[in-house]
Write a protein that holds these residues in place. Structure first.
Motif, PDB file in Angstrom:
ATOM      1  N   LEU A 145      -2.431   6.773   3.430  1.00 46.68           N
ATOM      2  CA  LEU A 145      -2.766   5.813   2.386  1.00 46.68           C
ATOM      3  C   LEU A 145      -3.775   4.788   2.884  1.00 46.68           C
ATOM      4  O   LEU A 145      -4.699   4.402   2.154  1.00 46.68           O
ATOM      5  N   MET A 146      -3.621   4.337   4.132  1.00 44.95           N
ATOM      6  CA  MET A 146      -4.563   3.364   4.675  1.00 44.95           C
ATOM      7  C   MET A 146      -5.963   3.963   4.798  1.00 44.95           C
ATOM      8  O   MET A 146      -6.965   3.280   4.573  1.00 44.95           O
ATOM      9  N   THR A 195     -11.032   3.810   8.252  1.00 43.55           N
ATOM     10  CA  THR A 195     -10.694   5.103   7.647  1.00 43.55           C
ATOM     11  C   THR A 195     -10.794   6.225   8.670  1.00 43.55           C
ATOM     12  O   THR A 195      -9.913   7.097   8.744  1.00 43.55           O
ATOM     13  N   ARG A 196     -11.863   6.225   9.458  1.00 42.44           N
ATOM     14  CA  ARG A 196     -11.999   7.264  10.484  1.00 42.44           C
ATOM     15  C   ARG A 196     -10.856   7.179  11.500  1.00 42.44           C
ATOM     16  O   ARG A 196     -10.311   8.212  11.925  1.00 42.44           O
ATOM     17  N   ALA A 197     -10.503   5.965  11.903  1.00 41.26           N
ATOM     18  CA  ALA A 197      -9.430   5.801  12.887  1.00 41.26           C
ATOM     19  C   ALA A 197      -8.085   6.270  12.319  1.00 41.26           C
ATOM     20  O   ALA A 197      -7.337   6.995  12.988  1.00 41.26           O
ATOM     21  N   TYR A 198      -7.768   5.872  11.087  1.00 41.56           N
ATOM     22  CA  TYR A 198      -6.508   6.294  10.477  1.00 41.56           C
ATOM     23  C   TYR A 198      -6.470   7.807  10.278  1.00 41.56           C
ATOM     24  O   TYR A 198      -5.413   8.438  10.455  1.00 41.56           O
ATOM     25  N   HIS A 199      -7.599   8.393   9.907  1.00 38.83           N
ATOM     26  CA  HIS A 199      -7.640   9.835   9.705  1.00 38.83           C
ATOM     27  C   HIS A 199      -7.356  10.578  11.001  1.00 38.83           C
ATOM     28  O   HIS A 199      -6.615  11.586  11.018  1.00 38.83           O
ATOM     29  N   ARG A 200      -7.918  10.085  12.112  1.00 40.86           N
ATOM     30  CA  ARG A 200      -7.635  10.718  13.406  1.00 40.86           C
ATOM     31  C   ARG A 200      -6.150  10.601  13.761  1.00 40.86           C
ATOM     32  O   ARG A 200      -5.561  11.534  14.312  1.00 40.86           O
ATOM     33  N   LEU A 201      -5.536   9.462  13.426  1.00 42.45           N
ATOM     34  CA  LEU A 201      -4.104   9.307  13.691  1.00 42.45           C
ATOM     35  C   LEU A 201      -3.287  10.285  12.851  1.00 42.45           C
ATOM     36  O   LEU A 201      -2.301  10.861  13.342  1.00 42.45           O
ATOM     37  N   VAL A 202      -3.674  10.475  11.588  1.00 44.49           N
ATOM     38  CA  VAL A 202      -2.973  11.433  10.730  1.00 44.49           C
ATOM     39  C   VAL A 202      -3.052  12.836  11.331  1.00 44.49           C
ATOM     40  O   VAL A 202      -2.035  13.548  11.426  1.00 44.49           O
ATOM     41  N   LEU A 203      -4.247  13.245  11.745  1.00 42.99           N
ATOM     42  CA  LEU A 203      -4.404  14.585  12.315  1.00 42.99           C
ATOM     43  C   LEU A 203      -3.593  14.737  13.598  1.00 42.99           C
ATOM     44  O   LEU A 203      -3.001  15.802  13.848  1.00 42.99           O
ATOM     45  N   THR A 204      -3.542  13.684  14.410  1.00 48.83           N
ATOM     46  CA  THR A 204      -2.756  13.736  15.642  1.00 48.83           C
ATOM     47  C   THR A 204      -1.273  13.908  15.343  1.00 48.83           C
ATOM     48  O   THR A 204      -0.577  14.726  15.965  1.00 48.83           O
ATOM     49  N   ARG A 205      -0.762  13.127  14.366  1.00 44.72           N
ATOM     50  CA  ARG A 205       0.650  13.244  14.016  1.00 44.72           C
ATOM     51  C   ARG A 205       0.963  14.613  13.416  1.00 44.72           C
ATOM     52  O   ARG A 205       2.052  15.167  13.647  1.00 44.72           O
ATOM     53  N   LEU A 206       0.047  15.167  12.657  1.00 47.41           N
ATOM     54  CA  LEU A 206       0.271  16.505  12.091  1.00 47.41           C
ATOM     55  C   LEU A 206       0.345  17.571  13.195  1.00 47.41           C
ATOM     56  O   LEU A 206       1.170  18.483  13.121  1.00 47.41           O
ATOM     57  N   GLU A 207      -0.493  17.441  14.203  1.00 43.66           N
ATOM     58  CA  GLU A 207      -0.431  18.390  15.320  1.00 43.66           C
ATOM     59  C   GLU A 207       0.906  18.304  16.037  1.00 43.66           C
ATOM     60  O   GLU A 207       1.455  19.325  16.487  1.00 43.66           O
ATOM     61  N   VAL A 260       0.843  -1.200   0.000  1.00 42.68           N
ATOM     62  CA  VAL A 260       0.000   0.000   0.000  1.00 42.68           C
ATOM     63  C   VAL A 260       0.872   1.242   0.000  1.00 42.68           C
ATOM     64  O   VAL A 260       0.690   2.146  -0.806  1.00 42.68           O
ATOM     65  N   GLY A 261       1.812   1.280   0.907  1.00 46.59           N
ATOM     66  CA  GLY A 261       2.710   2.429   0.989  1.00 46.59           C
ATOM     67  C   GLY A 261       4.146   2.002   0.766  1.00 46.59           C
ATOM     68  O   GLY A 261       4.592   0.979   1.277  1.00 46.59           O
ATOM     69  N   ALA A 262       4.876   2.788  -0.034  1.00 42.76           N
ATOM     70  CA  ALA A 262       6.300   2.538  -0.251  1.00 42.76           C
ATOM     71  C   ALA A 262       6.946   3.877  -0.574  1.00 42.76           C
ATOM     72  O   ALA A 262       6.594   4.514  -1.573  1.00 42.76           O
ATOM     73  N   PHE A 263       7.881   4.327   0.262  1.00 38.03           N
ATOM     74  CA  PHE A 263       8.474   5.646   0.059  1.00 38.03           C
ATOM     75  C   PHE A 263       9.856   5.702   0.697  1.00 38.03           C
ATOM     76  O   PHE A 263      10.180   4.954   1.618  1.00 38.03           O
ATOM     77  N   HIS A 264      10.657   6.614   0.142  1.00 42.10           N
ATOM     78  CA  HIS A 264      12.002   6.858   0.640  1.00 42.10           C
ATOM     79  C   HIS A 264      12.030   8.176   1.397  1.00 42.10           C
ATOM     80  O   HIS A 264      11.351   9.138   1.010  1.00 42.10           O
TER      81      HIS A 264
END
Length: 435
Positions: free
Chosen positions: A210-211, A276-288, A127-131
């Motif tokens: 991505l998730m 999706t809702r759970a992952y989105h909340r994690l993204v927002l938390t990490r951005l903060e 799903v995700g692959a990045f350098h």
């Protein structure tokens, strides 16, 4: 000196609960490192195969392999550091290349030191692959931006200066020619542990982003079917509101079909939308946690996510809510149809009871008529028997007026027969009432 309270009853999972908070420690990274993270959706069988493949990597590198799988495993192989994290539905592999090299950014990556062919045999769906290229900063901010831009194949950049300018991040959130994403982190004043936490947050933001988007194609696939079912339901409820003559069985069959399709969609999508809702909340938390400052001319990571990711997540939430709303509306329409059918059945039953009541009255009248005929018939036969008995007596020599006795006996017999039949009739009525 305090003695050990041996008599206390400790919970069997107490040690695991303590360890859970320390199961995924942050990495410590120097200012020159090349990191590659790969996130794979895995089944339980693939997860076991991945662990055996990880053991095989240790054999290829001449190191002792782990015997038991853990949620987070990390091991250094000289300049190569490997970290494997097992999540609920995916597994991440983080490869960190710490070899000192003057190669251009992304010319060497975290997977450059892996044995040939090992990565190609890794099971799971990527799903995700990045350098992530981690470097020390230069003197001039303008030179830094020019240096960073030329390594992203001309794509539009998104970036910021997190932690009050202690570092600079740029990325594209797109796939490049090697089918990997790219991020570059320039360290201004962060320690190795702070830099490790920053890179970890950045990788989690990209992976969870991505998730969280996995549900968007599903939401788009479901929407046309929802539109059709919604219109069918509108037509059905409008017909019910207009009191039209309907084929109740056909309407109930349509409602049952709609309900079954909705439940199938819900079974297929509920987990994905919740994730999706759970992952989105994690993204927002990490951005903060990044505490970003804007880099001139570029969207920050938070602005980019708010503008692109949040609408996609809202679309998935809207489709999920629409499924629930359609399910409730189908239930209400089914209740209305069942009520309509029950009222129709009650009306038919009432008509049937009225018809049965009329037939019962007719049968009662016929019964009374038959009872009258029965009195006459029974009396006729009894008089015949009495006449035979009187004839026998007369022949035996008993003197009496044969015609007079027979004439008097006729009304007496008829009255007695009538009374007997009425008594039997009333007896059966009392038995019926008791029952």
């Amino acid at each position: 000196m305090t003695s050990q309270p041996r008599s206390l009853d400790f919970h069997p999972l107490r040690a695991d609960l303590y360890q859970e908070l320390h199961s995924r420690p942050f990495q410590v990274l120097p200012s020159r490192a090349r990191v590659t993270q790969i996130a794979l959706l895995t089944t339980p069988a693939q997860r076991q195969s991945q662990f055996r493949h990880l053991q095989n990597l240790h054999r290829l590198l001449g190191e002792h392999w782990p015997e038991q799988e853990v949620s987070c495993y990390e091991q250094d192989f000289g300049p190569l550091r490997i970290r494997r994290e097992v999540h609920m539905e995916f597994t991440t592999y983080t490869f960190t290349n710490l070899r000192d090299s003057d190669a251009d950014p992304f010319a060497e990556t975290g997977i450059s030191l892996l044995p040939d062919g090992w990565l190609n045999e890794l099971e799971g769906t990527v799903v995700g692959a990045f350098h992530v290229e981690v470097r020390p900063s230069s003197e001039s901010a303008r030179n830094e931006l020019a240096f960073m831009r030329k390594h992203f194949e001309g794509m539009r950049l998104v970036g910021s200066s997190p932690q009050e300018g202690a570092a600079r991040i740029l990325g594209t959130f797109q796939l490049h020619s090697d089918h990997f994403g790219r991020f570059m982190v320039l360290n201004h004043s962060m320690s190795d542990s702070q830099l490790g936490r920053l890179v970890q947050r950045l990788m989690e933001i990209e992976t969870y982003r991505l998730m969280s988007l996995l549900a968007l194609p599903l939401a788009r696939e479901i929407t046309p079917a929802l539109n059709d079912m919604d219109q069918q339901l509108v037509n059905i409820t409008q017909s019910l509101a207009d009191n039209e003559t309907l084929d109740e069985q056909k309407i109930l069959a349509e409602l049952t079909n709609i309900a079954s399709r909705i439940e199938a969609f819900r079974a297929h999508s509920t987990f994905r939308f919740s994730a999706t809702r759970a992952y989105h909340r994690l993204v927002l938390t990490r951005l903060e946690e990044l505490r970003e400052d804007e880099v001139s001319g570029h969207l920050t990571l938070t602005e980019f996510m708010t503008r692109r990711l949040t609408p996609a997540v809202k679309t998935c939430e809207a489709v999920g809510e629409r499924l629930e709303d359609l399910s409730r509306r189908v239930d209400r329409a089914s209740d209305m149809m069942r009520t309509r059918v029950e009222l129709a059945i009650q009306s038919q039953n009432q008509q049937l009871l009225s018809s049965m009541d009329r037939r019962s009255r007719i049968q009662l009248m016929m019964q009374h008529t038959v009872e009258g005929f029965s009195v006459v018939a029974i009396s006729y036969y009894l008089i015949g028997l009495l006449k035979l008995a009187l004839d026998t007596l007369r022949e035996a020599g008993v003197a009496f007026n044969h015609s007079l006795v027979l004439g008097v006996a006729i009304p007496v017999v008829m009255v007695l027969v009538f009374i007997g039949i009425r008594m039997i009739h009333h007896r059966f009525i009392k038995m019926a009432r008791r029952q």
